[in-house]
Design an enzyme around this catalytic site. Structure first.
Site, PDB file in Angstrom:
ATOM      1  CE  LYS A  14      -2.856 -18.709   2.000  1.00  0.00           C
ATOM      2  NZ  LYS A  14      -1.636 -18.301   3.358  1.00  0.00           N
ATOM      3  NE  ARG A  89       0.435 -24.304   2.213  1.00  0.00           N
ATOM      4  CZ  ARG A  89      -0.637 -23.866   2.888  1.00  0.00           C
ATOM      5  NH1 ARG A  89      -1.769 -23.662   2.926  1.00  0.00           N
ATOM      6  NH2 ARG A  89      -0.118 -23.163   4.691  1.00  0.00           N
ATOM      7  NE  ARG A 161      -3.228 -21.596  12.506  1.00  0.00           N
ATOM      8  CZ  ARG A 161      -3.318 -21.676  10.728  1.00  0.00           C
ATOM      9  NH1 ARG A 161      -3.885 -20.979  10.217  1.00  0.00           N
ATOM     10  NH2 ARG A 161      -2.319 -21.953  10.058  1.00  0.00           N
TER      11      ARG A 161
HETATM   12  P1  AP5 Z   1      -4.983 -14.691   7.570  1.00  0.00           P
HETATM   13  O1  AP5 Z   1      -5.995 -13.881   6.797  1.00  0.00           O
HETATM   14  O2  AP5 Z   1      -5.182 -16.039   8.926  1.00  0.00           O
HETATM   15  O3  AP5 Z   1      -3.989 -15.221   7.246  1.00  0.00           O
HETATM   16  P2  AP5 Z   1      -3.526 -16.010   5.947  1.00  0.00           P
HETATM   17  O4  AP5 Z   1      -3.018 -16.081   4.455  1.00  0.00           O
HETATM   18  O5  AP5 Z   1      -4.712 -16.811   6.265  1.00  0.00           O
HETATM   19  O6  AP5 Z   1      -2.574 -17.625   6.997  1.00  0.00           O
HETATM   20  P3  AP5 Z   1      -2.906 -19.362   7.391  1.00  0.00           P
HETATM   21  O7  AP5 Z   1      -1.230 -19.099   8.200  1.00  0.00           O
HETATM   22  O8  AP5 Z   1      -3.703 -19.847   7.807  1.00  0.00           O
HETATM   23  O9  AP5 Z   1      -2.034 -19.491   5.805  1.00  0.00           O
HETATM   24  P4  AP5 Z   1      -1.089 -20.502   5.821  1.00  0.00           P
HETATM   25  O10 AP5 Z   1      -1.086 -20.519   4.334  1.00  0.00           O
HETATM   26  O11 AP5 Z   1       0.649 -20.679   6.135  1.00  0.00           O
HETATM   27  O12 AP5 Z   1      -1.795 -21.664   6.429  1.00  0.00           O
HETATM   28  P5  AP5 Z   1      -2.986 -22.468   5.996  1.00  0.00           P
HETATM   29  O13 AP5 Z   1      -4.196 -23.056   7.094  1.00  0.00           O
HETATM   30  O14 AP5 Z   1      -3.447 -22.710   4.794  1.00  0.00           O
HETATM   31  O15 AP5 Z   1      -4.052 -13.752   8.626  1.00  0.00           O
HETATM   32  C1  AP5 Z   1      -3.112 -13.568   9.346  1.00  0.00           C
HETATM   33  C2  AP5 Z   1      -3.763 -12.786  10.738  1.00  0.00           C
HETATM   34  O16 AP5 Z   1      -3.003 -11.247  10.057  1.00  0.00           O
HETATM   35  C3  AP5 Z   1      -3.973 -12.613  11.327  1.00  0.00           C
HETATM   36  O17 AP5 Z   1      -4.657 -12.619  13.061  1.00  0.00           O
HETATM   37  C4  AP5 Z   1      -5.260 -11.448  10.773  1.00  0.00           C
HETATM   38  O18 AP5 Z   1      -6.475 -10.488  11.698  1.00  0.00           O
HETATM   39  C5  AP5 Z   1      -4.194 -10.264  10.542  1.00  0.00           C
HETATM   40  N1  AP5 Z   1      -4.500  -9.833   9.361  1.00  0.00           N
HETATM   41  C6  AP5 Z   1      -4.847 -10.508   8.542  1.00  0.00           C
HETATM   42  N2  AP5 Z   1      -4.918  -9.474   6.592  1.00  0.00           N
HETATM   43  C7  AP5 Z   1      -4.558  -7.946   7.393  1.00  0.00           C
HETATM   44  C8  AP5 Z   1      -4.521  -6.281   6.566  1.00  0.00           C
HETATM   45  N3  AP5 Z   1      -4.835  -6.924   5.081  1.00  0.00           N
HETATM   46  N4  AP5 Z   1      -3.943  -5.996   8.010  1.00  0.00           N
HETATM   47  C9  AP5 Z   1      -3.846  -6.677   8.932  1.00  0.00           C
HETATM   48  N5  AP5 Z   1      -3.322  -7.499   9.467  1.00  0.00           N
HETATM   49  C10 AP5 Z   1      -3.996  -8.550   8.554  1.00  0.00           C
HETATM   50  O19 AP5 Z   1      -1.897 -23.792   5.974  1.00  0.00           O
HETATM   51  C11 AP5 Z   1      -1.856 -24.404   7.440  1.00  0.00           C
HETATM   52  C12 AP5 Z   1      -0.839 -26.122   7.856  1.00  0.00           C
HETATM   53  O20 AP5 Z   1      -1.932 -27.105   7.125  1.00  0.00           O
HETATM   54  C13 AP5 Z   1       0.170 -26.034   6.728  1.00  0.00           C
HETATM   55  O21 AP5 Z   1       1.398 -25.534   7.269  1.00  0.00           O
HETATM   56  C14 AP5 Z   1       0.629 -27.220   5.909  1.00  0.00           C
HETATM   57  O22 AP5 Z   1       0.901 -28.414   7.163  1.00  0.00           O
HETATM   58  C15 AP5 Z   1      -0.950 -27.645   5.545  1.00  0.00           C
HETATM   59  N6  AP5 Z   1      -2.090 -27.670   4.612  1.00  0.00           N
HETATM   60  C16 AP5 Z   1      -2.719 -26.172   4.273  1.00  0.00           C
HETATM   61  N7  AP5 Z   1      -3.017 -26.044   2.628  1.00  0.00           N
HETATM   62  C17 AP5 Z   1      -2.488 -27.486   2.121  1.00  0.00           C
HETATM   63  C18 AP5 Z   1      -1.758 -27.652   1.168  1.00  0.00           C
HETATM   64  N8  AP5 Z   1      -2.928 -27.620   0.077  1.00  0.00           N
HETATM   65  N9  AP5 Z   1      -1.243 -28.652   0.499  1.00  0.00           N
HETATM   66  C19 AP5 Z   1      -0.093 -29.230   1.682  1.00  0.00           C
HETATM   67  N10 AP5 Z   1      -0.802 -28.856   3.033  1.00  0.00           N
HETATM   68  C20 AP5 Z   1      -1.293 -27.595   3.254  1.00  0.00           C
END
Ligand code: AP5
Length: 215
Positions: A14, A89, A161
């Protein structure tokens, strides 16, 4: 205001996709994960409250999330276009967002659901490395830095992370299935869900989304 949502499991890509779309569409990227990590680093009351849940891979409370989103939207001009990443979410957050659209006279045009199998999600998350100073995202195999452990952009140190350990990733995947996946049906019912095959490269995935957006 106008908005789209990038919906998908942890590691679906994402944030990477949002980075590519931002330059081409001008949509403002709002990532609740990035906002919360900044709050934790700054030691704000929101950060202090969110930290324990984030470390375990659990969701932060809906009330906190809806409040920081409301405040963030209010910072931008009325006719802005937003791209939400990692929000909503839960069904409660989606309902709260519906209320915010009423408050700001906004329209949700598309919800892009990124489809990636679990084995690929695991590989993407375990290989992810992030720059400590500028936040640039790398991957040990898919997008390695020129020099191991060092950011190409500003020479900052790359780190893993805290929630990218294998046990926390497995919990995040479970949390996604139980609490976030129900949003797929929620938005399908509204007729604004677009399934996107996100197994290809970031550029291929961005092209699929841009095609739907007609950009
Ligand atoms: P990346 O683009 O970083 O993936 P992402 O989907 O953004 O992954 P996240 O881990 O950030 O998502 P998440 O939803 O778990 O965490 P968030 O930060 O929102 O890509 C991942 C890797 O793959 C990278 O190394 C990239 O280079 C590679 N890659 C990407 N695309 C690729 C492709 N097409 N091909 C090959 N490689 C690729 O949330 C973290 C925490 O915050 C949650 O667990 C929760 O505790 C809290 N939180 C956040 N939002 C909320 C909410 N709305 N409600 C409640 N808690 C929340």
């Amino acid at each position: 205001m106008k908005a789209i949502i990038l919906l998908g499991g942890p590691g679906a890509g994402k944030g990477t996709l949002a980075g590519l779309l931002q330059g081409k569409t001008g949509y403002i990227h709002i990532s609740t994960g990035d906002m919360l990590r900044s709050a934790v680093q700054a030691g704000t009351p929101v950060g202090n409250e969110a930290k324990a849940s984030m470390d375990k891979g659990e969701l932060v409370s809906d009330a906190i999330i809806l409040r920081i989103i409301d405040e963030r939207i209010a910072e931008e001009p009325e006719n802005s276009c937003f791209m939400f990443d990692g929000f909503p979410r839960t069904i409660e957050q989606a309902e709260g967002l519906d209320q915010l659209f009423k408050k700001y006279s906004g329209t949700l045009t598309h919800v892009f659901c990124l489809d990636v199998d679990q084995a690929t999600l695991l590989k993407r998350l375990t290989g992810r490395r992030v720059c400590k100073s500028c936040g640039a995202v790398y991957h040990l195999q898919n997008k390695p830095p020129r020099k191991a452990g060092v950011c190409d952009i500003d020479g900052g140190e790359l780190y893993q992370r805290a929630d990218d350990s294998e046990s926390t990733i497995l919990n995040r995947l479970e949390v996604y299935k139980k609490q976030t996946a129900p949003l797929i049906a929620y938005y399908k019912k509204q007729g604004i869900l677009c399934d996107i095959d996100a197994k290809g490269s970031p550029e291929e995935t961005a092209a699929l989304v841009l095609d739907v957006l007609n950009v």
